[in-house]
Design a protein around this motif. Sequence first.
Motif, short mmCIF file in Angstrom:
data_model
loop_
_atom_site.label_atom_id
_atom_site.label_comp_id
_atom_site.label_asym_id
_atom_site.label_seq_id
_atom_site.Cartn_x
_atom_site.Cartn_y
_atom_site.Cartn_z
N PRO A 1 84.69 81.75 18.79
CA PRO A 1 83.23 81.69 18.81
C PRO A 1 82.55 82.88 18.11
O PRO A 1 81.34 82.85 17.90
CB PRO A 1 82.90 81.70 20.30
N THR A 2 83.31 83.90 17.76
CA THR A 2 82.69 85.11 17.23
C THR A 2 82.64 85.11 15.71
O THR A 2 83.66 85.09 15.04
CB THR A 2 83.48 86.35 17.71
N GLU A 3 81.41 85.09 15.18
CA GLU A 3 81.25 85.08 13.74
C GLU A 3 80.73 86.41 13.25
O GLU A 3 79.80 86.97 13.83
CB GLU A 3 80.26 83.99 13.34
N ILE A 4 81.34 86.91 12.18
CA ILE A 4 80.88 88.19 11.62
C ILE A 4 80.81 88.07 10.11
O ILE A 4 81.47 87.21 9.52
CB ILE A 4 81.84 89.34 12.03
N PRO A 5 80.00 88.91 9.47
CA PRO A 5 79.88 88.83 8.01
C PRO A 5 81.25 89.00 7.34
O PRO A 5 82.04 89.85 7.73
CB PRO A 5 78.95 89.99 7.66
N ASN A 6 81.52 88.16 6.36
CA ASN A 6 82.83 88.08 5.74
C ASN A 6 82.95 89.02 4.54
O ASN A 6 82.45 88.71 3.46
CB ASN A 6 83.08 86.63 5.32
N GLU A 7 83.61 90.16 4.73
CA GLU A 7 83.74 91.12 3.64
C GLU A 7 84.53 90.57 2.46
O GLU A 7 84.34 90.97 1.33
CB GLU A 7 84.37 92.42 4.14
N TYR A 8 85.44 89.59 2.73
CA TYR A 8 86.25 89.04 1.64
C TYR A 8 85.44 88.09 0.77
O TYR A 8 85.89 87.69 -0.30
CB TYR A 8 87.50 88.36 2.21
N ASN A 9 84.28 87.68 1.23
CA ASN A 9 83.38 86.89 0.40
C ASN A 9 82.13 87.70 0.10
O ASN A 9 81.03 87.16 0.03
CB ASN A 9 83.01 85.58 1.10
N SER A 10 82.30 89.00 -0.04
CA SER A 10 81.17 89.89 -0.34
C SER A 10 80.02 89.68 0.64
O SER A 10 78.86 89.74 0.26
CB SER A 10 80.68 89.69 -1.77
N TYR A 11 80.30 89.37 1.87
CA TYR A 11 79.31 89.20 2.95
C TYR A 11 78.36 88.04 2.71
O TYR A 11 77.28 87.97 3.27
CB TYR A 11 78.50 90.50 3.16
N LEU A 12 78.78 87.09 1.86
CA LEU A 12 77.91 85.96 1.57
C LEU A 12 78.00 84.88 2.64
O LEU A 12 77.16 84.00 2.73
CB LEU A 12 78.24 85.35 0.20
N ASP A 13 79.06 84.90 3.43
CA ASP A 13 79.16 83.96 4.54
C ASP A 13 79.78 84.68 5.74
O ASP A 13 79.87 85.90 5.75
CB ASP A 13 79.95 82.69 4.14
N LYS A 14 80.21 83.89 6.71
CA LYS A 14 80.76 84.49 7.92
C LYS A 14 82.24 84.19 8.04
O LYS A 14 82.72 83.18 7.52
CB LYS A 14 80.02 83.90 9.15
N ARG A 15 82.92 85.04 8.76
CA ARG A 15 84.28 84.71 9.15
C ARG A 15 84.40 84.90 10.66
O ARG A 15 83.47 85.38 11.29
CB ARG A 15 85.30 85.58 8.41
N LYS A 16 85.55 84.52 11.23
CA LYS A 16 85.74 84.65 12.67
C LYS A 16 86.39 85.98 13.01
O LYS A 16 86.91 86.67 12.15
CB LYS A 16 86.61 83.50 13.18
#
Lengths: 560, 432
Positions: B115-130
């Motif tokens: 349930p925990t979503e955080i900004p996705n550094e591997y996509n340059s923070y353009l989306d979220k990852r878990k």
Amino acid sequence: MALRIGVFVCDCGTNIAGFLDVPKVCEYAKTLPDVVYVKENMYTCSNAGIQEIMDAIKKHKLNRVVVAACTPRTHEALFRKACEDAGLNKFLFEFVNIRDQCSWVHQKEREKATEKAKDLVRMGVARARLLEPLKEIKIDVEKKSLVIGGGIAGMTAALSLAEQGFEVYLVEKENRLGGLLNYINQIYPSDANAQQFLEEIVKRVEKKKKIHVLLNSEVESVDGYIGNFNVRIRQKKESKEIKVGTIIVAIGAKPYEPMHMYNYDEYENVITQFELEKILKEKGKIDAESVVFIQCVGGRGERVRYCSRICCMNSIKNARIIKKMMPNANVYIIHKGMQTYGTEYEEYCRKAREEGVRFIRVRDAVPTVTSLEKKDGRIAVGFYHPGLRRKVEIQADLVVLSTPLIQREDAKRISQMLKVPLGQDGFFFEAHVKLRPVDFATDGIYMAGSCRAPASIDECIMQALAAASRAAIPMAKGYVEAEPLMPLIDESKCMGCGVCVEVCPYGAMKIVEKNGKKVAENIPAACKGCGACGASCIHKAIKMHHFADEQIMAQIEEAI
Amino acid sequence: MKGVLVIGGGVAGIQAALDLADRGIHVYLVEKEPSIGGRMALLDKTMSTNDCSICILAPKMNECFSHPNIEVLEYSEVIGVEGKAGNFKVKVKRKAKYVDATKCTGCGDCMEKCPTEIPNEYNSYLDKRKAIFLPFPQAVPRKATIDERYCLKLTKNRCGLCQKICKAEAIDYNQKDKIIELNVASIIVAIGSSLYEPKDLVEYGYGRYANVHTWMEYERLINAAGPTHGHLKCAPDGRRPKKIAFIQCVGSRDVKRCQWCSSVCCMVSIKSAMLANEHYGDLESYIFYSDLRVFSKRFYEYSKRGERDYKITYIHARPGEIKEDKRTKNLIIYYEDENEGKVKELEVEMVILATPIMPAKDVKQLAEILGIETNEYGFIKVKDYVFHPVETTREGIFVAGCCERPKDITESVVQASAAAAKAAEIAGLVEG
Ligand SMILES: Cc1cc2nc3c(=O)[nH]c(=O)nc-3n(C[C@H](O)[C@H](O)[C@H](O)COP(=O)(O)OP(=O)(O)OC[C@H]3O[C@@H](n4cnc5c(N)ncnc54)[C@H](O)[C@@H]3O)c2cc1C
Ligand SMILES: Cc1cc2nc3c(=O)[nH]c(=O)nc-3n(C[C@H](O)[C@H](O)[C@H](O)COP(=O)(O)OP(=O)(O)OC[C@H]3O[C@@H](n4cnc5c(N)ncnc54)[C@H](O)[C@@H]3O)c2cc1C
Ligand code: SF4
Ligand code: SF4
Ligand code: SF4
Ligand code: SF4
Ligand code: SF4
């Protein structure tokens, strides 16, 4: 022995399972002849998937394995190894590509993609039935290397290989080592003394017992293949044969002579960068109140298409020397965008600006300047100034032309002798521009320095060390393994016509005499199993191991 | 026979490790992230061949991981080094992943449910990852990692969903960091680079205008595996752009920010413009440059091809300002064309900023641990720029790739092989 085929179908997460019905493909696979085991994997390539393959080989006594998944390009080696680890000859493995060539290309047609995957699996199983166990060939590698060219690149490569414990023959055409470095005054960007550096490195080369320096020498002929090259070297009138395991090509480049350009052959105070270097080195001074450097003379589309990389820095170097010698002199560099990349070169350019070197930027068009005219002993350099939007003239006492480095005359001969390619630009052509920058596609032959493309000394050194690293791999191991994918030649059918020798891109076919008849012979160590020879032989004398006609035909029959 | 330690698992570290391992030398490859691959694993295509980046890198990543002579220590950091050339004792911290790597199949079930979503550094923070994640689908190794900074179980002792979901029973919330010791003959540093955030460049509107992106963000946007599945979309309505502008040297070659030239961005923008045009045949690109740096093998030819075949226009100008049309979110670029000496404006739908390649984030710290120096720019210092281009200031420690100065993949690979040769020389591991 009865055929027992195992089929593993991969979901690749959603990459495959998302676009086609994997369980259906599995059900179908079970109906194919000789298939005794079928399994769907989430990721066949994960540790768990690999383990399942290995377990199944043992448990179900599989003697053929088919994986339907991504692509053999990246994953064949992995699955082959799994088979091998489970005791199955790795050539009894067959890859079916249902991702790159199926699920990815038919993302909107689930039904059809599923049908196609079934077809592909059926074809793969058909071929698997005919696969034969093969053995890899081990070839011994001579732990000696030949370096052609004794410039900074060749010397550095030889030193590193010797340091790593290998014997090296360093063949230099001229009567001294050093190549272009012999003509250079100072070295950008550190402004170190070139001759001092050269003397030191030559001394180190001469002191190394493992390096045999052969001056006034040329390579006459080379035959053989990785690990076993037979090389004939001519030194003046003598000729000798050596055997080496690897070869590094480092024959350098030479400055382009701008004949009939920019009044070079008419005016004596129009000189090249190379000549200026010599004057500064020998006389240590020049006599001029105004000096104009003109960049890209002959480069970037004028005579050669490429940018020569080193001439921008070189102009800065010499402009600064002149400015330091004669602070009141006007020094201009007319350019099309200075190529001072990275950290130090950018700083070098900035320093020159601060010290009063004047940079004039013109359009990226040919020629760099439009006119050079002799007026009262001076030269009027005329060009269109984009900022001022008009033609401008500068009076110069000395005009220096920055011409590109171009291939040496010998490049073609070496290319033919070693069967390694030259690019359109005349420089040697690497196996892969990005990932194999100092390898040739032919195993055991490497390149370094300005014969690869114009390069500064630090870059020549890095490439030379890199080539030494690459060449050391087979020599340190002492052997290479070749896949037994080479052709089998039916000598009764072969007419010795040599078409296969012509078409083989790797120099792996030769014509030999056997029982008074000319026939083709394959050199397994050099052969990549590409099949070019097999396809071109009109007498059908060539059969390919692992891609035999029957195997391919079985696949085609299943497809239609 | 002592091995070699390679720090950093980008293309440079991978190449150095493979060269050494192929000749029979044991290699430890320490990578900070949960996967090797580095920047190249996140690029779309690579100039100057326009090969798919991950497709040409993945085989090398796999080869590295399954090589009998290479031990990949991912999600790890070097925390101490003692000894000298020929005999270094190295301490490595293996961070807890809270997932048993021998059990995890990389199936992704846990990531779906977390349930925990955080900004996705591997996509340059353009989306979220878990909080439990794989950096990217082709990660090597393909094993889940729990980010302890965000996981509810580890921070608040709540949730625990992933453990319930995981069929492989791979989740282990009690895992601890481990310290291991290595004994190696030489060390190769290949920790790559970081990128500058252009937030202080107000004139270009980064962070303020929706359609202004950095070049790294663009790599992810045009990438089929990225957050938009490779579709370029513009605010406010998600329409695709017909005109894109690339602005070069945004922070590079600027004495107030990064005084160096980042070496690859001119070519990368040409590549990016080509890719955009390959996606949408009518798309036009404008590259605003100061000096187009196209110096390497076949680069100049590539730039000309861009102009001829991909609707690229090169404009010699440094834009003074960019304004946003409030309604359309289009961007109006004001500039003085230096080839014509005229002030002009150009309206585009998307602007890409080529920001500087900077020294790696923890370069100072690592340099201190290793006892090596950094140079005036913050990159790892070589013993001599010309004569000793892969030796650091400490004997037995070598450097390769972008951590030494910005460079492209080819040059990173060359330097990596060169460092491998030097490491092998020192190791003296080859029989004479
Ligand atoms: C005017 C000028 C100034 C420069 N200034 C600088 C500078 O300041 N800083 C810097 O970093 N770089 C500089 N460079 C670039 C640098 O000098 C060269 O790129 C570098 O020296 C090339 O080294 P190399 O070993 O690749 O080739 P080369 O130096 O060309 O050496 C090749 C050697 O191979 C030999 N050879 C050729 N054919 C054969 C054959 N068939 N068999 C055997 N031997 C053969 C040649 O005789 C030669 O000795 C400059 C270049 C020029 C032209
Ligand atoms: C937007 C963009 C586009 C590009 N496009 C191209 C292109 O098209 N073609 C091209 O040739 N080049 C391109 N480049 C350049 C290319 O990315 C680099 O040349 C290349 O990635 C450098 O490889 P590297 O191994 O040196 O560094 P990286 O790829 O950055 O790898 C460094 C690795 O070290 C790890 N690491 C960092 N710190 C530590 C530590 N303390 N301990 C352990 N590990 C650590 C990192 O996690 C990373 O995995 C591009 C660069 C950018 C920014
Ligand atoms: S002068 Fe500069 S731009 Fe011109 S070819 Fe030489 S390096 Fe390239
Ligand atoms: S299979 Fe290819 S590499 Fe081998 S001999 Fe035939 S043409 Fe040459
Ligand atoms: S931790 Fe479990 S659920 Fe998550 S990817 Fe690994 S095996 Fe799948
Ligand atoms: S326990 Fe942590 S990682 Fe697992 S699902 Fe919950 S928040 Fe996500
Ligand atoms: S490569 Fe081009 S954009 Fe990048 S800093 Fe250098 S000149 Fe500027």
